[in-house]
Design a protein around this motif. Structure first.
Motif, PDB file in Angstrom:
ATOM      1  N   SER A   1      14.941   7.512  -7.484  1.00 56.40           N
ATOM      2  CA  SER A   1      15.894   8.376  -7.708  1.00 56.40           C
ATOM      3  C   SER A   1      15.948   9.435  -6.540  1.00 56.40           C
ATOM      4  O   SER A   1      16.896  10.155  -6.292  1.00 56.40           O
ATOM      5  CB  SER A   1      15.436   9.359  -9.157  1.00 56.40           C
ATOM      6  OG  SER A   1      14.115   9.506  -9.130  1.00 56.40           O
ATOM      7  N   GLN A   2      14.929   9.769  -6.087  1.00 53.44           N
ATOM      8  CA  GLN A   2      15.114  10.874  -4.959  1.00 53.44           C
ATOM      9  C   GLN A   2      15.380  10.205  -3.361  1.00 53.44           C
ATOM     10  O   GLN A   2      16.180  10.889  -2.678  1.00 53.44           O
ATOM     11  CB  GLN A   2      13.581  11.557  -4.523  1.00 53.44           C
ATOM     12  CG  GLN A   2      13.176  12.455  -5.754  1.00 53.44           C
ATOM     13  CD  GLN A   2      12.163  11.660  -6.565  1.00 53.44           C
ATOM     14  OE1 GLN A   2      12.357  10.483  -6.685  1.00 53.44           O
ATOM     15  NE2 GLN A   2      11.618  12.545  -7.411  1.00 53.44           N
ATOM     16  N   TYR A   3      15.186   8.966  -3.069  1.00 56.31           N
ATOM     17  CA  TYR A   3      15.482   8.317  -1.671  1.00 56.31           C
ATOM     18  C   TYR A   3      16.192   7.078  -1.821  1.00 56.31           C
ATOM     19  O   TYR A   3      16.150   6.527  -0.822  1.00 56.31           O
ATOM     20  CB  TYR A   3      14.041   8.461  -1.046  1.00 56.31           C
ATOM     21  CG  TYR A   3      13.467   9.701  -0.816  1.00 56.31           C
ATOM     22  CD1 TYR A   3      14.151  10.455   0.257  1.00 56.31           C
ATOM     23  CD2 TYR A   3      12.352  10.417  -1.218  1.00 56.31           C
ATOM     24  CE1 TYR A   3      13.821  11.863   0.677  1.00 56.31           C
ATOM     25  CE2 TYR A   3      11.921  11.608  -1.105  1.00 56.31           C
ATOM     26  CZ  TYR A   3      12.560  12.234  -0.031  1.00 56.31           C
ATOM     27  OH  TYR A   3      12.177  13.550   0.418  1.00 56.31           O
TER      28      TYR A   3
ATOM     29  N   GLU B   1       0.885  -1.146   0.016  1.00 56.63           N
ATOM     30  CA  GLU B   1      -0.071  -0.115   0.133  1.00 56.63           C
ATOM     31  C   GLU B   1       0.876   1.177   0.120  1.00 56.63           C
ATOM     32  O   GLU B   1       2.030   1.190   0.393  1.00 56.63           O
ATOM     33  CB  GLU B   1      -0.920  -0.021   1.131  1.00 56.63           C
ATOM     34  CG  GLU B   1      -1.987  -0.946   1.045  1.00 56.63           C
ATOM     35  CD  GLU B   1      -2.684  -1.223   2.361  1.00 56.63           C
ATOM     36  OE1 GLU B   1      -2.587  -0.542   3.483  1.00 56.63           O
ATOM     37  OE2 GLU B   1      -3.259  -2.615   2.572  1.00 56.63           O
ATOM     38  N   SER B   2       0.207   2.410  -0.673  1.00 59.16           N
ATOM     39  CA  SER B   2       0.975   3.730  -0.424  1.00 59.16           C
ATOM     40  C   SER B   2       1.495   3.872   0.938  1.00 59.16           C
ATOM     41  O   SER B   2       0.939   3.860   1.923  1.00 59.16           O
ATOM     42  CB  SER B   2       0.089   4.607  -0.784  1.00 59.16           C
ATOM     43  OG  SER B   2       0.597   5.811  -1.047  1.00 59.16           O
ATOM     44  N   SER B   3       2.761   4.497   0.842  1.00 59.60           N
ATOM     45  CA  SER B   3       3.368   4.915   2.304  1.00 59.60           C
ATOM     46  C   SER B   3       3.995   3.483   3.219  1.00 59.60           C
ATOM     47  O   SER B   3       4.562   3.552   3.971  1.00 59.60           O
ATOM     48  CB  SER B   3       2.615   5.817   3.291  1.00 59.60           C
ATOM     49  OG  SER B   3       2.270   6.802   2.316  1.00 59.60           O
ATOM     50  N   ASP B   4       3.816   2.601   2.433  1.00 60.96           N
ATOM     51  CA  ASP B   4       4.432   1.280   3.149  1.00 60.96           C
ATOM     52  C   ASP B   4       5.399   0.424   2.239  1.00 60.96           C
ATOM     53  O   ASP B   4       5.665   1.003   1.217  1.00 60.96           O
ATOM     54  CB  ASP B   4       3.007   0.138   3.377  1.00 60.96           C
ATOM     55  CG  ASP B   4       3.440  -0.892   4.509  1.00 60.96           C
ATOM     56  OD1 ASP B   4       4.531  -1.008   5.012  1.00 60.96           O
ATOM     57  OD2 ASP B   4       2.502  -1.400   4.993  1.00 60.96           O
TER      58      ASP B   4
ATOM     59  N   GLU C   1      18.675   6.800   0.822  1.00 68.88           N
ATOM     60  CA  GLU C   1      18.204   6.842   2.304  1.00 68.88           C
ATOM     61  C   GLU C   1      17.608   5.621   2.589  1.00 68.88           C
ATOM     62  O   GLU C   1      17.734   5.026   3.745  1.00 68.88           O
ATOM     63  CB  GLU C   1      17.030   8.062   2.371  1.00 68.88           C
ATOM     64  CG  GLU C   1      17.478   9.226   2.277  1.00 68.88           C
ATOM     65  CD  GLU C   1      17.027   9.817   3.538  1.00 68.88           C
ATOM     66  OE1 GLU C   1      16.428   9.177   4.628  1.00 68.88           O
ATOM     67  OE2 GLU C   1      17.191  11.191   3.798  1.00 68.88           O
TER      68      GLU C   1
ATOM     69  N   LYS D   1       6.846   1.659  -1.440  1.00 69.42           N
ATOM     70  CA  LYS D   1       5.913   2.604  -2.016  1.00 69.42           C
ATOM     71  C   LYS D   1       5.857   3.867  -1.240  1.00 69.42           C
ATOM     72  O   LYS D   1       4.620   4.392  -1.140  1.00 69.42           O
ATOM     73  CB  LYS D   1       4.347   1.668  -1.749  1.00 69.42           C
ATOM     74  CG  LYS D   1       4.345   0.600  -2.490  1.00 69.42           C
ATOM     75  CD  LYS D   1       4.074   0.584  -4.082  1.00 69.42           C
ATOM     76  CE  LYS D   1       4.062  -0.671  -4.737  1.00 69.42           C
ATOM     77  NZ  LYS D   1       4.286  -0.417  -6.155  1.00 69.42           N
ATOM     78  N   GLY D   2       7.028   4.434  -1.032  1.00 71.11           N
ATOM     79  CA  GLY D   2       7.170   5.794  -0.532  1.00 71.11           C
ATOM     80  C   GLY D   2       6.882   5.684   0.848  1.00 71.11           C
ATOM     81  O   GLY D   2       6.462   6.446   1.565  1.00 71.11           O
ATOM     82  N   ALA D   3       7.547   4.573   1.594  1.00 74.78           N
ATOM     83  CA  ALA D   3       7.386   4.517   3.193  1.00 74.78           C
ATOM     84  C   ALA D   3       8.504   5.608   3.661  1.00 74.78           C
ATOM     85  O   ALA D   3       9.599   5.465   3.228  1.00 74.78           O
ATOM     86  CB  ALA D   3       7.668   3.090   3.681  1.00 74.78           C
ATOM     87  N   LEU D   4       8.302   6.055   4.820  1.00 72.60           N
ATOM     88  CA  LEU D   4       9.248   6.592   5.663  1.00 72.60           C
ATOM     89  C   LEU D   4      10.194   5.734   6.227  1.00 72.60           C
ATOM     90  O   LEU D   4       9.947   4.646   6.435  1.00 72.60           O
ATOM     91  CB  LEU D   4       8.506   7.680   6.822  1.00 72.60           C
ATOM     92  CG  LEU D   4       7.575   8.626   6.062  1.00 72.60           C
ATOM     93  CD1 LEU D   4       6.771   9.518   7.307  1.00 72.60           C
ATOM     94  CD2 LEU D   4       8.053   9.547   5.149  1.00 72.60           C
ATOM     95  N   ASN D   5      11.402   6.436   6.799  1.00 73.40           N
ATOM     96  CA  ASN D   5      12.606   5.613   7.194  1.00 73.40           C
ATOM     97  C   ASN D   5      11.988   4.753   8.320  1.00 73.40           C
ATOM     98  O   ASN D   5      12.250   3.546   8.701  1.00 73.40           O
ATOM     99  CB  ASN D   5      13.686   6.387   7.717  1.00 73.40           C
ATOM    100  CG  ASN D   5      14.287   6.931   6.631  1.00 73.40           C
ATOM    101  OD1 ASN D   5      14.201   6.551   5.477  1.00 73.40           O
ATOM    102  ND2 ASN D   5      15.303   7.964   6.785  1.00 73.40           N
TER     103      ASN D   5
ATOM    104  N   VAL E   1       9.280   3.608  -5.803  1.00 72.24           N
ATOM    105  CA  VAL E   1       8.479   4.654  -6.602  1.00 72.24           C
ATOM    106  C   VAL E   1       9.159   6.026  -6.412  1.00 72.24           C
ATOM    107  O   VAL E   1       9.237   6.741  -7.359  1.00 72.24           O
ATOM    108  CB  VAL E   1       7.124   4.992  -6.271  1.00 72.24           C
ATOM    109  CG1 VAL E   1       6.286   3.521  -6.664  1.00 72.24           C
ATOM    110  CG2 VAL E   1       6.856   5.312  -4.768  1.00 72.24           C
ATOM    111  N   VAL E   2      10.177   6.130  -5.433  1.00 74.39           N
ATOM    112  CA  VAL E   2      11.037   7.348  -5.178  1.00 74.39           C
ATOM    113  C   VAL E   2      12.296   6.919  -5.162  1.00 74.39           C
ATOM    114  O   VAL E   2      13.173   7.548  -4.592  1.00 74.39           O
ATOM    115  CB  VAL E   2      10.732   7.766  -3.950  1.00 74.39           C
ATOM    116  CG1 VAL E   2       9.109   8.393  -3.933  1.00 74.39           C
ATOM    117  CG2 VAL E   2      10.816   6.860  -2.705  1.00 74.39           C
TER     118      VAL E   2
END
Lengths: 467, 92, 293
Positions: free
Chosen positions: B38-40, B13-16, B43, B67-71, B35-36
């Motif tokens: 190139s940017q992250y 899921e998104s953010s996971d 990290e 899918k764009g999960a935070l650290n 999905v991120v």
């Protein structure tokens, strides 16, 4: 005089098609449109080359035209919005010449003043008679308004109507008259109804989207603009539509009677009209079945041309009369510039549409967007592409707070007095970067693949390829 | 900690993110889809390696579908997958 | 001041990371009903990591742990307590015995983690036994920060149907309010479960406020603004409260004994109520509401 022609190919031949011409299309059939693909297929069969494709918008459904980029049937594209694989193909450098982006208001302005000359306009008409009186209000492919096709029909050298619902003369409730039409082609299907209009447009249930929407509606309430005679426009995106829902509650509770709502019309705006929130709907495009039904039956729901909607100029347009608009963004920068052309990787995925027009015209232009999307911060130092200049943006609303354009001191004071969480763009940016970390810069190619023109005709920005 | 069996934690899921760990003979092998990216990408890599280190995992094949999960989410999913790879009742 | 306590599923990153923006005064990070048995392990690690990122808190963070008759609650406490949640919400709390078991385990974990302050508890009362033992629970120890009512499970236990009107939980509501107030702690009403019925929600919240509840649990983020509004003083109330306090100040300055405003005697309870309103407003709307007294 018989205008009825057997095929699109034959109509193109009669219209004098030859290499290097500009062909125009409108996008009311949205992601269900078959007419652009059918026409491009005809051009390829005829061996025509070097066509300039001028379409008010292009969607994923138009991916087959990428083949016509490769064999140089189409070598340039002028549009207000390019989505899906077509945008990606242009970003990958597959179109011979630079694409040109205009806004929904600038395009008709350039058509009417002759700066964008159209040799042949193709009108996808859900209903037409054999003489070319046509409309989008009836037929199996009904789309409602034909507003974006009107300037093309009025100004093109030759006009071909393509329909899948031929009625006997005269079609009474026409949007485009026979006086503007040269040929009529009947086909089995001009589009897939499922892609043309949604059966219903759903309001987001995402709590973050609702939080943003509630703040946006509160901002309008406390801006001082929400009083009798109020005029409004909102997008069909999740948070924008939810903001309209909250605004409706406020207007009904406080007994406020607005003047008109401009759009991009959805069933929710129809509900607002019928509930007495507004006197009129001004409709350049319908998004769902309820809107189509309403424009067909309710005289207070008016079809308007793209020119009337947003073309800049001394005669004015509806956009100039707007009090408040709610718009989306993929990126916003520290100067309030907004990007709606490219995605976070710098790939073309949209365009201004009417974004820059109504931001310039409205007294209060509100951008609504979540502070991060899949980790990516909304606010950047410099947007990848300036779609709408920050000088025309008044307010950014995120779930973490509201940033007011520093030039709008009165608005800022009003929102603060209403206890809304006002903060600076820098603070919002820092908050996002505290959560997500600072994103590494994305790759930007050498070659410019698209020019983005502002509504005054000036070059606003350039989009680089990603190859 | 030793990776005894293949285990996964998280969602798409998104953010996971979905983290899968598999036994590996000698080293840490890390594969990231994001999905991120190139940017992250860096990290994400840093967070995964740091989490493995704090759990004393020296050998593992780790696959991250992000899918764009935070650290903090990535670290949680890596830790949960590693604990699940400990065999029966092998928490801690 | 806590008016709204909003449940967030403990294993959904997208909800957790945006939780603090939803407008609730407190968030209940749920390890119980919102998490399937197969994901209990991942959820508690995720919630622990989330708490670690929330060192500076605008929002009161509560963790709902699994029931003490499950295999999960000890692990929940072991992993969550060291991150200092603002409170723990145990479910189906029935009385002293259960709290003895729970707090013994909590003290053990807190001691191991070197925590100085015992973690507050907000017991969820959702059984007939819990309702009957309300005063025993509310006054159990200093850990108890308040009582919360769970109407859904309670009605199942009472063998009756849960209705929107809520006649069936009237006794439980008043008993909880009375017990909590007697013990000097807060008391939070059961959530309103029809997500789309905003009018019903407002009515239900107003009724709870009228009974003496401090605030209300909410199961949908869409309910937060409405419940916050019901449990906040209105602009008129704040204005009137300030007027009363100003009158009292003037009267004191002039040495007057009896004070009246708009033809009404202002006695001590009215002044106390006015002070409370102004203090609530300060807490809800921020420092600028502070009066000059």
């Amino acid at each position: 005089m018989n205008k009825l022609i057997a095929s699109i190919k034959e109509a193109l031949r009669l219209a004098g098609i030859r290499d290097g011409m500009t062909l125009s299309f409108h996008h009311h059939l949205r992601n269900g449109d078959h007419v652009i693909n059918m026409t491009v297929a005809a051009l390829r069969e005829m061996g025509i080359k070097d066509i300039n494709l001028s379409a008010s918008s292009l969607f994923q459904v138009h991916a087959p035209i990428i083949d016509a980029f490769e064999d140089e049937t189409i070598t340039s594209v002028e549009s207000d919005y390019i989505g899906g694989d077509v945008g990606r193909a242009i970003s990958m450098g597959r179109l011979k010449k630079k694409a040109v982006f205009r806004s929904h208001g600038h395009r008709p302005a350039d058509i009417e003043n002759g700066k964008m000359h159209i040799d042949i306009a193709i009108i996808a008409a859900p209903s037409s008679d054999a003489s070319g009186n046509c409309t989008g209000k009836y037929g199996k492919s009904a789309c409602g308004s034909l507003g974006y096709a009107m300037p093309d029909a009025r100004c093109a050298d030759r006009v071909i109507v393509v329909t899948d619902h031929l009625v006997s003369y005269p079609l009474p409730d026409f949007s485009i008259p026979e006086t503007q039409v040269d040929y009529v082609v009947q086909v089995d299907s001009i589009g897939d109804p499922a892609g043309i209009v949604s059966s219903t447009t759903k309001i987001t249930r995402d709590p973050v989207g609702l939080r943003i929407a509630a703040y946006a509606a509160q901002s309008i309430l406390h801006s001082g603009l929400l009083k009798d005679g109020f005029s409004f426009q909102t997008g069909a995106g999740g948070a924008s539509l939810a903001a309209a829902m909250y605004l409706k509650d406020i207007m009904l509770k406080q007994n406020i009677h607005g003047s008109f709502c401009m759009g991009g019309i959805t069933g929710y705006l129809v509900d607002m009209l019928n509930a007495g929130c507004f006197e009129q709907l001004m409709d350049v495009q319908c998004f769902d079945l309820k809107a189509v039904e309403s424009i067909r039956t309710n005289p207070r729901h008016r079809e308007v041309s793209a020119t009337h909607y947003a073309a800049p100029g001394p005669r004015g347009c509806i956009a100039d009369h707007l009090d408040a608009v709610i718009l989306g963004a993929t990126e916003v920068d520290l100067n309030f510039n907004v990007n709606v052309h490219t995605d976070s990787q710098g790939v073309i995925m949209g365009g201004s549409g009417g974004h820059s027009d109504v931001a310039a015209g409205a007294k209060l232009a509100i951008i609504v967007a979540p502070l991060t999307r899949a980790r990516l911060p909304l606010i950047v130092n410099r947007v990848n592409c300036i779609s709408t200049p920050g000088s025309t943006v008044d307010l950014l609303v995120t779930q973490y707070g509201l940033a007011v354009n520093p030039s709008k001191t009165e608005l800022k004071e009003r929102l603060k007095a209403a206890r809304l969480p006002v903060c600076s763009l820098e603070e919002l940016k820092a908050k996002a970067e505290e959560m997500s970390g600072i994103p590494a810069p994305i790759f930007k190619g050498e070659k410019v693949v698209a020019d983005v023109l502002y509504r005054d005709g000036g070059l606003m920005d350039q989009i680089h390829g990603v190859f | 900690m030793h990776i005894e069996k293949t285990a996964a934690a998280g969602t798409l899921e998104s953010s996971d993110c979905l983290v899968t760990v598999e036994p590996s003979a000698s080293e840490i092998k890390l594969e990231i889809e994001s999905v991120v990216l190139s940017q992250y990408g860096e990290e994400i890599r840093g967070t995964v390696l740091e989490t493995l280190k704090s759990l004393h995992v020296q050998a593992a094949s780790v696959h991250v579908q992000d899918k764009g999960a935070l650290n903090c989410v990535i670290a949680a999913r890596v830790e949960a997958a590693v604990l699940r790879a400990q065999g029966e009742g092998g928490q801690e | 001041m806590i008016r709204t306590l909003s449940f967030l599923p403990g294993n959904t990153p997208n909800m957790l990371i945006n939780g603090e923006t939803l407008g609730a005064d407190a968030l209940i990070l749920d390890l119980e009903d919102a998490v399937s048995p197969a994901e209990k392990d991942t959820a508690r690690i995720l919630v622990r990591n989330y708490l670690r990122t929330q060192r500076i808190r605008k929002t009161f963070l509560i963790v709902r742990i699994n029931a003490t008759d499950t295999a999960y609650w000890r692990d929940d406490l072991a992993i969550i307590l060291p991150e200092k949640p603002d409170a723990v919400l145990p479910t189906k709390v029935s009385g002293r015995q259960m709290l003895d078991t729970l707090t013994a385990e909590m003290s053990r974990v807190e001691q191991d983690a070197g925590l100085e302050r015992p973690t507050p508890l907000l017991p969820l009362i959702e059984t007939a036994m819990g309702v009957e033992n309300a005063i025993e629970i509310a006054s159990y120890s200093d850990r108890i920060m308040g009582l919360a009512l769970g109407g859904e499970d309670l009605t199942a236990d009472l063998h009756c149907k849960r209705t929107k009107e809520g006649q069936e939980i009237f006794y439980a509501r008043t008993r909880l309010v009375c017990a909590a107030r007697a013990a000097g702690v807060n008391v939070f009403d059961t959530p309103f479960t029809d997500v789309d019925d905003m009018e019903g929600l407002e009515k239900d919240a107003q009724f709870a406020k009228a009974l003496g509840f401090s605030g209300k649990l909410v199961i949908s983020p869409r309910h937060i603004d409405t419940v916050n509004a019901v449990f906040s003083p209105t602009e008129e109330e704040i204005e009137y409260a300030r007027l009363i306090l100003a009158c009292i100040r003037d009267a004191k300055a002039q040495g007057k004994g009896v004070v009246s405003l708009r033809g009404k005697m202002i006695d001590a309870p009215i002044v106390a109520r006015a002070r409370q309103v102004v203090e609530d407003a300060r807490q809800i709307f921020g420092e600028e509401e502070d009066t000059d007294e």
